[in-house]
Design a protein around this motif. Structure first.
Motif, PDB file in Angstrom:
ATOM      1  N   GLN A  81       0.798  -1.219   0.000  1.00 15.65           N
ATOM      2  CA  GLN A  81       0.000   0.000   0.000  1.00 15.65           C
ATOM      3  C   GLN A  81       0.836   1.277   0.000  1.00 15.65           C
ATOM      4  N   THR A  82       2.113   1.159  -0.295  1.00 14.50           N
ATOM      5  CA  THR A  82       2.983   2.345  -0.281  1.00 14.50           C
ATOM      6  C   THR A  82       2.603   3.307  -1.400  1.00 14.50           C
ATOM      7  N   PRO A  83       2.321   4.572  -1.078  1.00 22.64           N
ATOM      8  CA  PRO A  83       2.010   5.537  -2.154  1.00 22.64           C
ATOM      9  C   PRO A  83       3.244   5.830  -2.996  1.00 22.64           C
ATOM     10  N   MET A  84       3.062   5.875  -4.321  1.00 19.99           N
ATOM     11  CA  MET A  84       4.160   6.198  -5.240  1.00 19.99           C
ATOM     12  C   MET A  84       3.654   7.149  -6.327  1.00 19.99           C
ATOM     13  N   PRO A  85       3.281   8.368  -5.958  1.00 19.84           N
ATOM     14  CA  PRO A  85       2.794   9.307  -6.979  1.00 19.84           C
ATOM     15  C   PRO A  85       3.926   9.798  -7.872  1.00 19.84           C
ATOM     16  N   ARG A  86       3.553  10.241  -9.059  1.00 20.16           N
ATOM     17  CA  ARG A  86       4.514  10.843  -9.986  1.00 20.16           C
ATOM     18  C   ARG A  86       4.327  12.353  -9.985  1.00 20.16           C
ATOM     19  N   LEU A  87       5.436  13.065  -9.931  1.00 16.96           N
ATOM     20  CA  LEU A  87       5.399  14.524  -9.963  1.00 16.96           C
ATOM     21  C   LEU A  87       5.344  14.975 -11.417  1.00 16.96           C
ATOM     22  N   THR A  88       4.315  15.707 -11.766  1.00 17.51           N
ATOM     23  CA  THR A  88       4.151  16.160 -13.149  1.00 17.51           C
ATOM     24  C   THR A  88       5.020  17.379 -13.427  1.00 17.51           C
ATOM     25  N   ALA A  89       5.393  17.536 -14.683  1.00 20.18           N
ATOM     26  CA  ALA A  89       6.228  18.672 -15.073  1.00 20.18           C
ATOM     27  C   ALA A  89       5.473  19.983 -14.867  1.00 20.18           C
ATOM     28  N   GLY A  90       6.184  20.984 -14.376  1.00 16.51           N
ATOM     29  CA  GLY A  90       5.593  22.289 -14.180  1.00 16.51           C
ATOM     30  C   GLY A  90       4.574  22.350 -13.062  1.00 16.51           C
ATOM     31  N   ILE A  91       4.659  21.461 -12.082  1.00 16.97           N
ATOM     32  CA  ILE A  91       3.687  21.439 -10.992  1.00 16.97           C
ATOM     33  C   ILE A  91       3.751  22.740 -10.199  1.00 16.97           C
ATOM     34  N   GLY A  92       2.594  23.250  -9.811  1.00 18.89           N
ATOM     35  CA  GLY A  92       2.536  24.485  -9.044  1.00 18.89           C
ATOM     36  C   GLY A  92       2.533  24.217  -7.552  1.00 18.89           C
ATOM     37  N   GLU A 105      15.981  16.767 -13.976  1.00 16.81           N
ATOM     38  CA  GLU A 105      16.927  17.832 -14.314  1.00 16.81           C
ATOM     39  C   GLU A 105      16.228  19.098 -14.779  1.00 16.81           C
ATOM     40  N   ARG A 106      14.931  19.017 -15.058  1.00 20.67           N
ATOM     41  CA  ARG A 106      14.187  20.183 -15.539  1.00 20.67           C
ATOM     42  C   ARG A 106      13.327  20.844 -14.460  1.00 20.67           C
ATOM     43  N   LEU A 107      13.433  20.374 -13.234  1.00 15.79           N
ATOM     44  CA  LEU A 107      12.689  21.023 -12.159  1.00 15.79           C
ATOM     45  C   LEU A 107      13.140  22.469 -12.024  1.00 15.79           C
ATOM     46  N   THR A 108      12.186  23.364 -11.794  1.00 19.00           N
ATOM     47  CA  THR A 108      12.554  24.753 -11.556  1.00 19.00           C
ATOM     48  C   THR A 108      13.232  24.872 -10.198  1.00 19.00           C
ATOM     49  N   ALA A 109      14.003  25.925 -10.043  1.00 20.34           N
ATOM     50  CA  ALA A 109      14.728  26.122  -8.785  1.00 20.34           C
ATOM     51  C   ALA A 109      13.760  26.247  -7.611  1.00 20.34           C
ATOM     52  N   GLY A 110      12.653  26.950  -7.817  1.00 20.16           N
ATOM     53  CA  GLY A 110      11.690  27.128  -6.739  1.00 20.16           C
ATOM     54  C   GLY A 110      11.070  25.814  -6.290  1.00 20.16           C
ATOM     55  N   THR A 111      10.693  24.964  -7.250  1.00 22.95           N
ATOM     56  CA  THR A 111      10.119  23.664  -6.905  1.00 22.95           C
ATOM     57  C   THR A 111      11.139  22.798  -6.183  1.00 22.95           C
ATOM     58  N   ALA A 112      12.385  22.804  -6.647  1.00 17.92           N
ATOM     59  CA  ALA A 112      13.427  22.013  -5.998  1.00 17.92           C
ATOM     60  C   ALA A 112      13.644  22.454  -4.549  1.00 17.92           C
ATOM     61  N   ARG A 166      11.449  23.890  -2.519  1.00 18.96           N
ATOM     62  CA  ARG A 166      10.309  23.503  -1.691  1.00 18.96           C
ATOM     63  C   ARG A 166      10.350  22.001  -1.364  1.00 18.96           C
ATOM     64  N   ILE A 167      10.759  21.190  -2.329  1.00 18.85           N
ATOM     65  CA  ILE A 167      10.874  19.754  -2.065  1.00 18.85           C
ATOM     66  C   ILE A 167      12.004  19.495  -1.064  1.00 18.85           C
ATOM     67  N   ALA A 168      13.112  20.203  -1.230  1.00 17.87           N
ATOM     68  CA  ALA A 168      14.231  20.034  -0.308  1.00 17.87           C
ATOM     69  C   ALA A 168      13.837  20.397   1.122  1.00 17.87           C
ATOM     70  N   GLN A 169      13.050  21.447   1.280  1.00 19.53           N
ATOM     71  CA  GLN A 169      12.595  21.839   2.614  1.00 19.53           C
ATOM     72  C   GLN A 169      11.721  20.752   3.228  1.00 19.53           C
ATOM     73  N   ALA A 170      10.862  20.141   2.409  1.00 21.52           N
ATOM     74  CA  ALA A 170      10.025  19.052   2.920  1.00 21.52           C
ATOM     75  C   ALA A 170      10.874  17.856   3.325  1.00 21.52           C
ATOM     76  N   LEU A 171      11.931  17.557   2.581  1.00 24.32           N
ATOM     77  CA  LEU A 171      12.823  16.461   2.950  1.00 24.32           C
ATOM     78  C   LEU A 171      13.511  16.744   4.282  1.00 24.32           C
ATOM     79  N   ASP A 172      13.886  17.998   4.506  1.00 25.89           N
ATOM     80  CA  ASP A 172      14.590  18.343   5.745  1.00 25.89           C
ATOM     81  C   ASP A 172      13.683  18.268   6.966  1.00 25.89           C
TER      82      ASP A 172
END
Length: 571
Positions: A54-65, A105-112, A114-120
């Protein structure tokens, strides 16, 4: 003793999948460099099989807001309930699971970021649309690096937080049939609960990271986590040397910035002075370091020998075009309060602004009461291309001294502009006039051909060259692009605007043309190509509001590097 199958890239990739599946959030993530194909799909299938059902494995879509990534207002539920209802974003939905990130490699800097903050922090914070909440978001990432060019790589912020870096481009189809490590999750978790690791093992990983030139403090921390997972995978409750070796190979080796130094043979001390404990510690250190060195891929080793890093990138030499706010066209970057007659109505954002207030406004079921302050319009940004206009002095004085070097430097700069997907144009001035040898183009072949045909000799119609550059720059600006003029000259004009010879009049015309160029606000750089810096070139640079760059005794490569530094510094 490892078997041949255990020495393959595919076996190590399978081991990494088992370790990551045991603790995705603890590992942070996996940077998986692989083109779409059987090897990548086989690895992802293996990872799914190792994770709980039951592990969730969503895919992050390009250009996600931000709303879809972090969470936001659930508009239908809010309108039904009459008060703000929260909708979790993708990171919160993946809590306890894994997020697959295609084309990372195409993630925008802002999205990267925000994801990094969630990881921390292991959570996401939402503060918008009348909402204020923190949601758990402990998850791991699978960053699919599909970059083809040298300058396409996963964000450094995310790569640094991912424990495991894998490269499957060398995996062949027959390798996929080899057996891979399995995972007894319950037994491994039981071992992790009581896992021990002595301080010497921690210090050993730090010293190995230092020997490999790794400056990141996260790398040895992540290596220790992987060593603990490796021990648990083997049914051990204490970290052993084999676990440190596996962590060094999987976590530290792919991050190496230089080859580890060969250990120097030590003199054997007298038997009475021998310290067995210290000697055993150094031997273990060398064995773990050797395991890390053995894990360096052949391609990585070649890059290290060339003095490049593990994810070598082309130098960023230029700047992106200016981003300008547009009321009616461009890329949407959010919404703001405003008048829809002066912009494009953001309907969903307008409804979001009004929805939390419906109960207070006394709205009847099925109706929405709107007020002017609820209206939102789109914020649109249009990024313009950069077109670099090279204006080259091909007169007799320049040709005798530096034209060959200028040609070589311009050719290097043209190639860099091509890599950045910028447009380039080439103007040459000599004799009595200036010629547009190359209109704005992205074709490197055409640019090189025009440069090779650049003639030398004759007078220096500097004013004509500046006028031509100004006219071309203005046309580029009207076309919605950002012009940058790079002028290569010694500044010694001797032909006036009328085509008549004479240094005094020619110098005055050149200064007037330079001031006209500056009046348009065109970014410019003047490179003094004389063998000694010329005061005339310095005055000309001041008049055109350009940075002055004297280049005495420089070859083409030095000139190119200097232009790259100066243009980047002014960005």
């Amino acid at each position: 003793m490892s078997t041949p199958a255990e020495d393959t890239v595919w076996f190590h990739a399978g081991l990494a999948a088992a370790l990551f599946a045991l603790d995705p959030a603890g590992c942070g993530g996996v940077v998986l460099r692989a083109r779409p194909g059987p090897a990548r799909e086989a690895w992802l299938t293996r990872l799914r099989a190792l994770l709980p059902a039951q592990t969730p494995m969503p895919r992050l879509t390009a250009g996600i807001g931000d709303e879809n990534l972090l969470g936001g207002l659930d508009l239908p539920a809010t309108l039904r309930a009459g008060h703000a209802v929260l909708r979790p974003g993708l990171l919160a939905q993946a809590d306890g699971g894994v997020v697959i990130v295609p084309m990372a490699e195409r993630l925008t800097a802002g999205t990267a970021v925000r994801i990094a903050q969630a990881l921390d922090t292991g959570e996401v914070e939402i503060a918008r649309d009348g909402l204020a909440a923190r949601l758990p978001a402990r998850c791991g990432l699978v960053l699919l690096d599909e970059g083809e060019e040298a300058d396409e790589a996963v964000s450094a912020a995310l790569a640094d937080r991912a424990a495991l870096w894998l490269d499957l481009d060398t995996v062949r189809l027959p390798d996929l049939a080899a057996p891979l490590p399995d995972l007894d999750r319950e037994a491994a978790r039981a071992c992790l609960d009581g896992m021990t690791c002595d301080e010497e093992a921690v210090g050993r990983l730090c010293r190995i990271a230092l020997a490999l030139g790794i400056a990141s403090l996260r790398a040895p921390v992540l290596a220790l986590r992987v060593a603990r997972l490796h021990a648990a995978l083997g049914g051990r409750r204490a970290v052993a040397e084999d676990d440190l070796a596996a962590a060094a190979a999987l976590v530290l080796a792919p991050r190496a910035l230089h080859r580890p130094a060969e250990p120097e043979p030590a003199e054997t001390p007298p038997e009475s002075e021998t310290e067995p404990a210290a000697g055993e510690g150094m031997a273990a250190q060398d064995r773990v370091l050797a395991a890390a060195a053995a894990a360096l891929p052949a391609g990585l080793l070649a890059r290290l020998l060339a003095g490049q890093g593990p994810r070598a990138r082309a130098p960023s030499a230029g700047r992106a075009g200016a981003a300008s706010a547009q009321p009616r066209r461009g890329r949407p970057v959010g919404a703001r309060p405003g008048d829809p007659r002066r912009g494009r109505l953001a309907l969903v954002e307008t409804l979001r602004a009004a929805a939390p207030w419906q109960r207070l406004r006394g709205a009847s079921p099925g109706r929405i009461l709107m007020r002017p302050e609820d209206i939102r319009i789109r914020r649109l940004v249009q990024r313009t291309e950069t077109t670099t206009v090279f204006a080259v002095d091909a007169s007799g004085s320049a040709a005798l001294e530096r034209l060959a070097e200028a040609k070589g430097a311009v050719e290097l700069l043209l190639a860099e502009c091509y890599v950045r997907r910028d447009r380039v144009a080439l103007i040459a001035f000599r004799g009595r006039e200036a010629d547009l040898l190359l209109p704005p183009t992205r074709s490197l072949v055409r640019a090189k051909r025009a440069l090779a045909a650049l003639p030398g000799g004759g007078g220096t119609p500097l004013a004509a060259g500046l006028d031509a550059a100004a006219a071309l720059a203005e046309g580029i600006r009207r076309g919605g692009r950002t012009p940058v003029v790079v002028l290569l000259t010694d500044g010694r004009a001797n032909v006036s605007r009328s085509g008549a010879p004479g240094r005094a009049e020619a110098a005055q015309d050149a200064l007037a043309a330079a001031k006209a160029l500056a009046a348009y606000g065109t970014r410019a750089l003047l490179i003094d190509t004389a063998s000694l810096p010329q005061e005339s070139a310095r005055r000309l640079a001041a008049a055109m509001a350009a940075h002055y760059l004297p280049m005495p005794q420089a070859d083409a490569a030095q000139l190119s590097r200097a232009v790259r530094r100066e243009t980047a510094a002014r960005g």
